[in-house]
Design an enzyme around this catalytic site. Structure first.
Site, PDB file in Angstrom:
ATOM      1  CE  LYS A   1      -3.905   2.092   2.475  1.00 13.10           C
ATOM      2  NZ  LYS A   1      -3.396   3.470   2.437  1.00 13.10           N
TER       3      LYS A   1
ATOM      4  CG  ASP B   1       1.355   8.004   2.761  1.00 14.97           C
ATOM      5  OD1 ASP B   1       0.214   8.428   2.473  1.00 14.97           O
ATOM      6  OD2 ASP B   1       2.003   8.413   3.732  1.00 14.97           O
TER       7      ASP B   1
ATOM      8  CD  GLU C   1       0.082   4.462   4.471  1.00 15.88           C
ATOM      9  OE1 GLU C   1      -1.069   4.816   4.738  1.00 15.88           O
ATOM     10  OE2 GLU C   1       1.089   4.971   4.978  1.00 15.88           O
TER      11      GLU C   1
END
Length: 305
Positions: free
Chosen positions: A42, A44, A176
């Site tokens: 994931k 950011d 993240e």
């Protein structure tokens, strides 16, 4: 536009689309496991959708706003993708040397030359006259990997390991979080359970209701969370500011100053209160039973894009 052309993937022959409603991941408590799931890092940054057509590139935000002018480097990198026409789903980030990404660093970079931003591509919705959204994810990603190879566009790799192991590795490396997707799923419309996410730290977009000064020195933000028509106090954010961000926040907030608090229930704090129009991205470790954020950290203003 790169001269080499990819062999079109399967899919449905279709005209080039307008902005496509992006797939959104649902929040979960535990990263799923099992053979049907693949896992990705994931990032950011800013979610984006890149359109390539007739040697022109446009980059849209998640809400469909054209931000090509703000993401010039990413548009230039996407121009080298090996396709006559394509719609790529991805994220605009600024990677650190260790591979981590930080939304606040990206915001600061966009105020300057923006020469450090990178386009991370994780899905392919359209390619050379064909709509790929009904194809399984693994097939879309395979086609995407081919057309971005050799360019400065970063391909988001998938990992077929146990979810808990993936999450532990990601958090240990300072990432993240993790996005998990059903490998044979079609491209979801809006938020679904075929895409799910688990951040390493909790994060929330909260409404700024005021700020604090210690004499003339910046001393943080007061934030709230909307519950129906009410704005409920969610805490004071003391960390995550530098001289530049503090000065910019004061510049944005001072025109919004009002005499009364915007909270539905008045709080016993001394502050400079304002109209609740701006949103802040806040990272925190936990929430109290009353919903107040614990150990909050300011990550940046969240523009409505």
């Amino acid at each position: 536009m790169a001269s080499a052309r990819s062999k079109p993937a399967d899919g449905v022959k279709a005209p080039f689309p307008d902005f496509v409603e992006p797939a959104l991941a649902s929040s979960i408590e535990r990263v799923p496991s099992g053979e049907r799931w693949i896992h990705e890092i994931k990032f950011d940054g800013y979610r984006d959708q890149t359109h390539i057509l007739n040697d022109a590139v446009k980059i849209f935000t998640r809400r469909g706003h054209d931000w090509t002018h703000r993401f010039k480097k990413a548009a230039h990198d996407a121009w080298r993708i090996k396709a006559k026409s394509a719609v790529v789903d991805g994220e605009i980030v600024v990677p650190a040397a260790d591979g981590t990404t930080d939304f606040s660093v990206l915001q600061n970079e966009l105020k300057g030359s923006s020469d450090k931003i990178v386009l991370v591509a994780f899905d392919l919705l359209y390619l050379d006259g064909r709509d790929l959204r009904r194809l399984p994810l693994w097939q879309r990603k395979a086609a995407l990997k081919k057309i971005v190879a050799g360019t400065d566009v970063q391909f988001s790799e998938s990992f077929e390991i146990e979810g808990a192991e993936m999450f532990a590795h990601a958090c240990k490396l300072g990432m993240e979080g993790v996005v998990s997707k059903v490998g044979d799923s079609t491209y979801p419309r809006g938020r679904s359970n075929d895409w799910v996410k688990k951040p390493c730290a909790q994060r929330e977009t909260l409404t700024i209701a005021g700020f604090a000064l210690d004499g003339t020195k910046w001393d943080g933000l007061y934030v709230g969370r909307h519950k129906g028509n009410d704005l409920v106090y969610a805490g004071k954010v003391d960390h995550g500011f530098d001289k530049v961000s503090a000065a910019e926040l004061r510049k944005r907030l001072e025109p919004l100053v009002r005499k009364t608090q915007a909270f539905a229930k008045r709080v016993a704090h001394k502050g400079i209160w304002g109209e609740p129009r701006l949103k802040a991205e806040i990272e925190y470790r936990a929430k109290s039973a009353e919903g107040k954020v614990r150990h909050p950290f300011f990550k940046g203003l969240r523009e409505h894009v």
